[in-house]
Design an enzyme around this catalytic site. Sequence first.
Site, PDB file in Angstrom:
ATOM      1  CG  HIS A 135      -2.016  -1.050   1.169  1.00  0.00           C
ATOM      2  ND1 HIS A 135      -2.525  -1.552  -0.005  1.00  0.00           N
ATOM      3  CD2 HIS A 135      -2.680  -1.698   2.173  1.00  0.00           C
ATOM      4  CE1 HIS A 135      -3.459  -2.461   0.270  1.00  0.00           C
ATOM      5  NE2 HIS A 135      -3.560  -2.582   1.581  1.00  0.00           N
ATOM      6  CG  HIS A 207      -7.808  -0.434   2.178  1.00  0.00           C
ATOM      7  ND1 HIS A 207      -8.380  -1.149   3.200  1.00  0.00           N
ATOM      8  CD2 HIS A 207      -6.797  -1.200   1.708  1.00  0.00           C
ATOM      9  CE1 HIS A 207      -7.723  -2.286   3.356  1.00  0.00           C
ATOM     10  NE2 HIS A 207      -6.760  -2.343   2.456  1.00  0.00           N
ATOM     11  CD  GLU A 338      -8.177  -3.696  -0.504  1.00  0.00           C
ATOM     12  OE1 GLU A 338      -6.995  -3.415  -0.768  1.00  0.00           O
ATOM     13  OE2 GLU A 338      -8.472  -4.588   0.313  1.00  0.00           O
TER      14      GLU A 338
HETATM   15  C1  BGC Z   1      -4.464  -6.410   2.267  1.00  0.00           C
HETATM   16  C2  BGC Z   1      -4.396  -7.137   3.582  1.00  0.00           C
HETATM   17  C3  BGC Z   1      -4.022  -6.150   4.643  1.00  0.00           C
HETATM   18  C4  BGC Z   1      -5.062  -5.059   4.658  1.00  0.00           C
HETATM   19  C5  BGC Z   1      -4.760  -3.983   5.656  1.00  0.00           C
HETATM   20  C6  BGC Z   1      -5.514  -5.364   2.382  1.00  0.00           C
HETATM   21  O1  BGC Z   1      -5.624  -4.654   1.195  1.00  0.00           O
HETATM   22  O2  BGC Z   1      -4.713  -7.274   1.204  1.00  0.00           O
HETATM   23  O3  BGC Z   1      -3.454  -8.180   3.523  1.00  0.00           O
HETATM   24  O4  BGC Z   1      -3.938  -6.762   5.891  1.00  0.00           O
HETATM   25  O5  BGC Z   1      -5.137  -4.471   3.395  1.00  0.00           O
HETATM   26  O6  BGC Z   1      -3.496  -3.517   5.517  1.00  0.00           O
END
Ligand code: BGC
Length: 374
Positions: A135, A207, A338
Amino acid sequence: MRIIKQKTVQFLASTVALLFFISGGCADDRVINMEEFGTMDDGRPVQLFTLKNENRMEVSITNYGGIVTSIKVPDKNGNIDDVVLGFDNLEQYKAGHPYFGTITGRYANRIANGRFELNGEVYQLATNDGENHLHGGIEGFDKKLWDYEINNSENSVILRYLSPDGEEGYPGNLNVKVTYTLTEENELRIDYHATTDKPTVVNLTNHSYFNLSGEPTQVILDHLLTIHADRYTPVNEALIPTGELRHVEGTPFDFRTPEYIGTRIDSIPPGYDHNFVLNNPNQGVRNIATLKHEESGRVMEVYTDLPGVQLYTGNFLDGTIEDRNGHPIPQYAALCLETQLFPDSPNQPHFPPAVLNEGEAYETVTIYRFHTEQ
Ligand code: BGC
């Protein structure tokens, strides 16, 4: 004569009043509210915007991380509840949270070992998920203060951020614009736009964690999900795709017809955290998923022009974070859809490319549309 004059004056007055009511009345309902939400550590003020529509839908967004803090929609009986995880104050966001409602980037999801090669050059990104990059890195777009502009006539908030060359290891100055719009069709529409001055990789998403019951202590295992995907991307233990595009037939990933989240989740511990290869990638904006909560009657349809969506069922939520009512947020309290390019695309040549060159524009749209069914 006098009577005629009086009538004319009356007519004019009522016309003016009517026009005032029509323009002023609608505009008043549609005026985006802006209030101070707190300050960044360096003293810069942070804002919270609230958008409303005529159907009593309300969306709040802060320019800290471009976070959607709240989405309020009616249930089948007209009761309004918040259907996303979020906080009512900036401090809780600053204290750390797993990307509740954020804009994630420059590259949403994982890049293996935080490394990729582009035009013969190897780039090492910040690693913040074991050995991998997740991310956007240590201080991704979710923690930045975005510039803002309000467009009342479109019911939009426009957020802008310039990510400098080298930030978190990425090449190129990236100019990012994200436009949030609340429509009269009960849609939260998110338009993403980015340009660069040097080849780079980009993958932006929102998210938000949805729980259509409006009650985050009530887990989402009873939500019915449809995803229009014949394939998904299997992952290794670190959640990096193996590269295979596997058919969903006969697997817990078959959501081609509505299935409860809870039916097969135990067979893939700790839960869903996978990218789905969406059908009809060249069709432009299309319905890719539908989430339904029967008890409240709330339904959310997701539309995008992107090729992938990550279904994440809040597997790592463990009660240590409290919701806006002060209750611990349990595992499976909410789920994310997402929309995205596939994880680790910069290292997987057969995945749809994530490269953005100078002179090109990254442009995608995602829509979350709400309605109720009896
Ligand atoms: C990821 C997860 C992660 C979450 C929070 C999601 O987009 O795929 O693995 O724990 O985000 O960070």
